[in-house]
Design a protein around this motif. Sequence first.
Motif, PDB file in Angstrom:
ATOM      1  N   GLY A   1       0.743  -1.250   0.000  1.00 42.29           N
ATOM      2  CA  GLY A   1       0.000   0.000   0.000  1.00 42.29           C
ATOM      3  C   GLY A   1       0.765   1.287   0.000  1.00 42.29           C
ATOM      4  O   GLY A   1       0.227   2.315  -0.362  1.00 42.29           O
ATOM      5  N   ASN A   2       2.031   1.297   0.441  1.00 42.32           N
ATOM      6  CA  ASN A   2       2.814   2.529   0.398  1.00 42.32           C
ATOM      7  C   ASN A   2       4.295   2.163   0.319  1.00 42.32           C
ATOM      8  O   ASN A   2       4.661   0.988   0.430  1.00 42.32           O
ATOM      9  N   ALA A   3       5.124   3.167   0.118  1.00 46.87           N
ATOM     10  CA  ALA A   3       6.549   2.911  -0.125  1.00 46.87           C
ATOM     11  C   ALA A   3       7.237   2.198   1.050  1.00 46.87           C
ATOM     12  O   ALA A   3       7.977   1.227   0.836  1.00 46.87           O
ATOM     13  N   PRO A   4       7.051   2.630   2.309  1.00 49.29           N
ATOM     14  CA  PRO A   4       7.693   1.908   3.415  1.00 49.29           C
ATOM     15  C   PRO A   4       7.251   0.451   3.519  1.00 49.29           C
ATOM     16  O   PRO A   4       8.050  -0.431   3.828  1.00 49.29           O
ATOM     17  N   SER A   5       5.963   0.207   3.238  1.00 50.22           N
ATOM     18  CA  SER A   5       5.460  -1.161   3.277  1.00 50.22           C
ATOM     19  C   SER A   5       6.103  -2.008   2.194  1.00 50.22           C
ATOM     20  O   SER A   5       6.489  -3.166   2.420  1.00 50.22           O
ATOM     21  N   ASP A   6       6.236  -1.434   0.996  1.00 49.16           N
ATOM     22  CA  ASP A   6       6.869  -2.165  -0.105  1.00 49.16           C
ATOM     23  C   ASP A   6       8.332  -2.451   0.199  1.00 49.16           C
ATOM     24  O   ASP A   6       8.845  -3.534  -0.114  1.00 49.16           O
TER      25      ASP A   6
ATOM     26  N   SER B   1       3.147  11.780   4.692  1.00 49.39           N
ATOM     27  CA  SER B   1       1.968  12.629   4.836  1.00 49.39           C
ATOM     28  C   SER B   1       0.749  11.732   4.807  1.00 49.39           C
ATOM     29  O   SER B   1       0.813  10.562   4.429  1.00 49.39           O
ATOM     30  N   SER B   2      -0.406  12.242   5.209  1.00 49.39           N
ATOM     31  CA  SER B   2      -1.629  11.436   5.224  1.00 49.39           C
ATOM     32  C   SER B   2      -1.987  10.958   3.826  1.00 49.39           C
ATOM     33  O   SER B   2      -2.562   9.888   3.648  1.00 49.39           O
ATOM     34  N   ILE B   3      -1.668  11.742   2.805  1.00 51.40           N
ATOM     35  CA  ILE B   3      -1.960  11.346   1.426  1.00 51.40           C
ATOM     36  C   ILE B   3      -1.024  10.234   0.993  1.00 51.40           C
ATOM     37  O   ILE B   3      -1.434   9.228   0.415  1.00 51.40           O
ATOM     38  N   GLU B   4       0.264  10.368   1.300  1.00 52.06           N
ATOM     39  CA  GLU B   4       1.235   9.349   0.914  1.00 52.06           C
ATOM     40  C   GLU B   4       0.991   8.028   1.613  1.00 52.06           C
ATOM     41  O   GLU B   4       1.307   6.964   1.091  1.00 52.06           O
ATOM     42  N   ALA B   5       0.386   8.090   2.799  1.00 55.07           N
ATOM     43  CA  ALA B   5       0.165   6.873   3.581  1.00 55.07           C
ATOM     44  C   ALA B   5      -1.066   6.110   3.144  1.00 55.07           C
ATOM     45  O   ALA B   5      -1.356   5.054   3.673  1.00 55.07           O
ATOM     46  N   THR B   6      -1.810   6.634   2.149  1.00 51.06           N
ATOM     47  CA  THR B   6      -2.990   5.927   1.675  1.00 51.06           C
ATOM     48  C   THR B   6      -2.600   4.531   1.234  1.00 51.06           C
ATOM     49  O   THR B   6      -1.711   4.347   0.420  1.00 51.06           O
ATOM     50  N   SER B   7      -3.254   3.542   1.790  1.00 52.92           N
ATOM     51  CA  SER B   7      -2.853   2.152   1.594  1.00 52.92           C
ATOM     52  C   SER B   7      -3.891   1.400   0.806  1.00 52.92           C
ATOM     53  O   SER B   7      -5.038   1.814   0.663  1.00 52.92           O
ATOM     54  N   LEU B   8      -3.476   0.259   0.263  1.00 50.69           N
ATOM     55  CA  LEU B   8      -4.437  -0.657  -0.321  1.00 50.69           C
ATOM     56  C   LEU B   8      -5.371  -1.208   0.752  1.00 50.69           C
ATOM     57  O   LEU B   8      -6.422  -1.739   0.457  1.00 50.69           O
TER      58      LEU B   8
END
Length: 295
Positions: free
Chosen positions: A113-118, A252-259
């Motif tokens: 869902g986001n870059a850190p998760s990937d 940011s809250s937008i960047e953290a938007t996850s699947l």
Amino acid sequence: SFAAYFAKLLRTKTTGQLHRGGLSRSSSCGVHKTYRCLVCITPQNEPGDSAVASVASEIDRLKQYSIMKHFLEPSIRAPKRFVATVPDDVDNSKWAECLLKITKISEVCTVVGNAPSDTLAKALWGDFGKPSDCVAVAECEIELLTGRTHQIRGQLAAEGFPLVGDVQYGGAVPNTSSVWKERCKGRAESYLDSELLALQCCSLEFLDPQYAEKSDESVLAKRSKLWNSFRLDSASWTPSVSKYFAETAELSSIEATSLLNEEAPLLKRASKDLERHSDAPTAHNASKSIIVSWE
């Protein structure tokens, strides 16, 4: 010798635990072993559930185990078969009883869902090894009450929580599967990224042996009253998890938007736990990412 002494401690521990039904801190038990592992969170969505609510439900299910009990099928093959009840049409005397206790469940980390998760997923499984239905991971500490082959791996997998990187029990894409071959087109098929099993012994306590010389000049080791204690405070995956938390804190809250849509149910549940218990789980960066501590 020490090896024979320690082996006897382990045998006595397993026999004693079975007689006591998993009472892990009996005074007659001369050895205690705790393991640290990362388990896959694979939500089984019920109608109307959000993905995140299902993650919370899976963590709740993990927390509800006091003693996890299975029976191990007598077989030399791997993977081993662990079942909650012995089938009616077999000789149940040959099925070994297996007991473990989950003593701690730490932070939940999403792996989609986001870059850190990937980045975390790649660190744990490589480019191609992550099971497609795994959406998060959680670190657990396990006290092994009996000692059976593949016990932690098999028991947790039987309950739907395979260990990260465990190809045999569903915690990684096996290198013989068509899915893996499709993902790895153009690469050597003998290579698998996710060969690092997220399991290690993190704590060992045992009664120190007291040696006495026998009449034939051989040495006999008996239990003393002195305990030896050893502990590892980190695991091979700790730097990757720490990096995940550092990077999600910067989103940011937008960047953290996850699947994993609708994170509110998970954070709301954590908030209620905080109100009920002073030592309850805490939410980190609630408005930014799905990071919840369940200690």
